[in-house]
Write a protein that holds these residues in place. Structure first.
Motif, PDB file in Angstrom:
ATOM      1  N   THR A 156      94.731  40.130  10.542  1.00 16.14           N
ATOM      2  CA  THR A 156      93.749  39.096  10.202  1.00 16.14           C
ATOM      3  C   THR A 156      94.456  37.882   9.623  1.00 16.14           C
ATOM      4  O   THR A 156      95.593  37.956   9.167  1.00 16.14           O
ATOM      5  CB  THR A 156      92.720  39.610   9.178  1.00 16.14           C
TER       6      THR A 156
ATOM      7  N   ILE B 287      93.464  34.328   7.113  1.00 13.30           N
ATOM      8  CA  ILE B 287      92.492  33.593   6.315  1.00 13.30           C
ATOM      9  C   ILE B 287      92.710  32.104   6.582  1.00 13.30           C
ATOM     10  O   ILE B 287      93.779  31.561   6.299  1.00 13.30           O
ATOM     11  CB  ILE B 287      92.643  33.893   4.817  1.00 13.30           C
TER      12      ILE B 287
ATOM     13  N   LYS C 148      86.062  36.226  14.892  1.00 10.31           N
ATOM     14  CA  LYS C 148      85.803  35.924  13.496  1.00 10.31           C
ATOM     15  C   LYS C 148      85.222  37.161  12.825  1.00 10.31           C
ATOM     16  O   LYS C 148      84.250  37.738  13.296  1.00 10.31           O
ATOM     17  CB  LYS C 148      84.823  34.759  13.378  1.00 10.31           C
TER      18      LYS C 148
ATOM     19  N   GLN D  65      87.741  34.434   7.950  1.00 12.88           N
ATOM     20  CA  GLN D  65      88.665  35.543   8.165  1.00 12.88           C
ATOM     21  C   GLN D  65      88.645  35.863   9.654  1.00 12.88           C
ATOM     22  O   GLN D  65      87.622  36.258  10.204  1.00 12.88           O
ATOM     23  CB  GLN D  65      88.261  36.766   7.347  1.00 12.88           C
TER      24      GLN D  65
ATOM     25  N   GLU E 263      96.182  44.652   6.621  1.00 13.16           N
ATOM     26  CA  GLU E 263      95.052  43.832   7.060  1.00 13.16           C
ATOM     27  C   GLU E 263      95.514  42.453   7.479  1.00 13.16           C
ATOM     28  O   GLU E 263      95.034  41.885   8.458  1.00 13.16           O
ATOM     29  CB  GLU E 263      94.032  43.725   5.911  1.00 13.16           C
ATOM     30  N   SER E 264      96.494  41.915   6.716  1.00 14.27           N
ATOM     31  CA  SER E 264      96.969  40.567   7.036  1.00 14.27           C
ATOM     32  C   SER E 264      97.727  40.532   8.350  1.00 14.27           C
ATOM     33  O   SER E 264      97.845  39.481   8.976  1.00 14.27           O
ATOM     34  CB  SER E 264      97.857  40.035   5.899  1.00 14.27           C
TER      35      SER E 264
ATOM     36  N   SER F  34      83.053  34.736   7.157  1.00 17.92           N
ATOM     37  CA  SER F  34      83.281  33.333   6.807  1.00 17.92           C
ATOM     38  C   SER F  34      82.420  32.940   5.610  1.00 17.92           C
ATOM     39  O   SER F  34      81.381  33.554   5.347  1.00 17.92           O
ATOM     40  CB  SER F  34      82.953  32.411   7.989  1.00 17.92           C
TER      41      SER F  34
END
Length: 649
Positions: free
Chosen positions: A59, A61, A238, A226, A55-56, A241
């Motif tokens: 995406t 943060i 986005k 995110q 996921e990172s 949030s």
């Protein structure tokens, strides 16, 4: 025979083949088991971790830094606020040669030598991968010029940021404080605390004053966004949030217009004033002169301004109200009188003769020229007899004086809601034993007690301690914790919540003893050293002038101001309260190296009382006279406080 041999060879080959098949099958089975085991490990045991990594990869943060809360005075005047502006920032790890990059940028936007020096200092305090400003507060034209040539400067970006602003400039700077970029020590402290997550993305923190003391309330709560990112790391959209929660506004007890008036009355003089509401401990004014402009520190002060502030003989960065230590001089005498009454050391009616000197242990201590004659306690305070209080100090002894003065917060922390307060020195025999290393210096000598009675000797206190003691005495003996902040205002709901203070502590003084001392202080302003200054006032006040040595002149050396350097001359002090019967304000102030208290300090106190009790602001001519030390009672027509505009000097 040949057939039998051939048959045995066929059977041996078949046996070997079967063995090989079994071995290969076992190997294949084992490999399959390993694959299945690995799959189970990845799919079950490490599922959450790998899912998060996957996921990172798509995406990011991003922390959303909250707007910092405002700081307001008791009337709602904004003392600290925020504004948005563009900054030009460099990430050193991505920028290549910094010198070449900055030289190239200087051809696109103006970059001064002080910008380069500030950037170099920030580099020393920060990590290589952090984005650091080379220029702040860019104009729209500068933003457009850089945007057109951004491709030439890898690692350089324009960012929109909120900047802290102190609209009144130098006014109340020691009380308000300032913010600055978080340094390595502060980062380490945050990482070791529960606030680490809340400070992600935050680059500034309170460094001094209210900005520091109420950092938690002012900072707010950090939000997050995110974002879905491309393979190149660019934001695509986005995903979710959580909005940041702005910091609360902190509402102070000080009246900033009164604060500004006092700072103006000092002119170019050095000193400090603390005014307190004796009914609850609210700080009405906390002045330290000279002041400084906190706006200089927000983005990192340049070398020239730092050198000017740090090396000035006037020490503008020193908060004299909290950290300046001074002998209280004759302003200590009313407290000595109260101690004598409370401890039954002297009655108010006892007569002491003042011949103009006091002799003890073969040494002569000076008092008034020609002496004041026979004095009771009232007249000893009113006319400030040294002889009366020399002898009282000897009768009481140093440890008795210490034990009575300690609850009044002399030589103690008052507990004010500002960091950096110093304790000062309230001497005792134990204090001397613990302070000095040489055996002969550890002993307390009886002759050292004499000067304590007039606020000299080892006595060294802050103006905050002196004002706190004054407020405690005149309200009848209830000690309140002095405080700057009254309430916080929620940025979301607008709800105002009072900051609960600890209840006052009654020190148990006899009302008749307090009245004796207060009445004597009233006599100072009606028929003593403060008479001319308070002439014509429509209210009754009490006060006590004081003159304290800045340097020791040695035994039998007569003071001559003209023969001394300006920084060696005596200090001018004054303590006061008003109205006399039900005090709403008590104060202590010092004008450094100004001489007699009635000439320089008392006039400032009179203007403070006129402001607070009458709503009167002095005329321009009167302010100029006070600044020059040429004032007594106000001159010219006073102006209504409401008619005076409030702006930065």
């Amino acid at each position: 025979m040949a057939d039998m041999t051939e048959l045995r060879n066929v059977e041996a080959d078949a046996s070997r083949f079967r063995t090989r098949v079994v071995v290969i099958g076992a190997v294949v089975f084992l490999a399959f088991c390993l694959i299945v085991t690995r799959l189970l490990f990845l799919q079950v045991v490490r599922h959450e971790d790998l899912a998060a990594q996957a996921e990172s990869n798509r995406t990011a943060i991003v922390p959303i830094v909250p707007n910092r809360g405002l700081i307001l005075d008791r009337n709602g005047v904004v003392l600290a606020t925020n504004y948005a502006a563009y900054t030009l920032e460099i990430t050193p790890s991505r920028a290549g040669s910094l010198d070449d990059t900055i030289d190239g940028l200087s051809k696109v936007v103006e970059i001064q030598a002080r910008d380069r020096r500030r950037f170099k200092r920030l580099m020393e305090e920060s990590r290589n991968f952090e984005s650091l400003p080379i220029r702040t507060r860019l104009t729209d034209e500068e933003v457009a010029r850089f945007a057109a040539q951004r491709y030439r400067f890898p690692g350089v970006d324009i960012k929109a940021r909120l900047f802290r602003n102190y609209p009144l400039g130098e006014v109340a700077s020691h009380a308000i404080g300032y913010i600055g970029r978080i340094n390595q020590a502060e980062k380490a402290r945050i990482q070791d605390s529960d606030e680490e997550a809340n400070y992600r993305g935050t680059e500034y923190i309170g460094k001094l004053g209210i900005e520091q003391s109420y950092e938690t309330a002012l900072h707010g709560a950090t939000g997050v966004e995110q974002m879905e990112t491309s393979a190149g790391g660019r934001a695509v959209r986005k995903l979710s949030s959580r909005a940041a929660t702005p910091g609360d506004s902190v509402m102070l007890s000080i009246d900033v217009k009164l604060q500004k008036l006092v700072e103006e009355l000092y002119g170019s003089r050095r000193g400090a004033l603390v005014a307190i509401d004796p009914r609850n401990g609210e700080i009405l004014a906390l002045v330290s002169k000279p002041t400084f402009d906190p706006n200089l520190f927000v983005e990192g002060i340049d070398v020239e301004n730092w050198t000017a502030l740090n090396e000035s003989i006037d020490k503008p960065l020193l908060n004299r109200a909290l950290r300046g230590l001074y002998p209280p001089g004759s302003t200590y005498k009313p407290f000595m009188a109260l101690a004598a009454l409370e401890l039954n050391k002297r009655s108010a009616s006892m007569i002491v003769n003042d011949p103009g000197f006091y002799t003890f242990g073969g040494r002569t201590f000076r008092s008034h020229e020609g002496g004041l004659g026979a004095l009771d306690m009232h007249r000893a305070i009113q006319f400030s007899s040294n002889t009366y209080f020399y002898s009282l100090a000897v009768e009481m002894g140093v440890d008795t004086i210490h034990d009575f003065m300690k609850p009044l917060t002399f030589g103690q922390s008052t507990g004010i809601d500002l960091n950096g307060e110093v304790r000062g020195t309230l001497p005792s025999t134990e204090w001397k034993r613990n302070t000095y290393k040489r055996p002969e210096m550890k002993r307390w000598f009886p002759g050292e007690t004499v000067s304590l009675g007039i606020g000299q000797g080892y006595n060294n206190f802050t103006m905050l301690q002196l004002a706190q003691a004054q407020a405690t005495m005149v309200n009848g003996g209830t000690r309140y914790r002095p405080h700057m902040a009254k309430a916080v205002k929620n940025a979301v709901t607008g709800a105002v919540t009072e900051i609960v203070q600890p209840p006052g502590e009654n020190l148990g003084y006899q009302p008749r003893n307090v009245d004796i001392v207060r009445n004597a202080m009233v006599a100072v302003n009606t028929g003593g050293t403060g008479t001319r200054v308070f002439a014509g006032a429509p209210y009754t006040s009490g006060g006590k002038t004081g003159t304290a040595q800045a340097v020791s002149l040695g035994q039998n050396v007569r003071y001559n101001a003209k023969a001394l350097e300006e920084h060696q001359r005596d200090h001018s002090l004054f303590t006061a309260f008003a109205p006399a019967k039900d005090p709403r304000i008590a104060l202590a102030l010092i004008v450094e190296n100004a001489g007699f208290g009635a000439a320089h300090a008392a006039p400032i106190a009179r203007r403070v009382f006129d402001y607070w009790l009458l709503g009167e602001y002095p005329s321009e001519a009167d302010i100029a006279a006070v600044q020059k030390g040429q004032a007594s009672a106000p001159i010219g027509k006073p102006r209504a406080v409401a008619d005076i505009p409030l702006s930065a000097p």
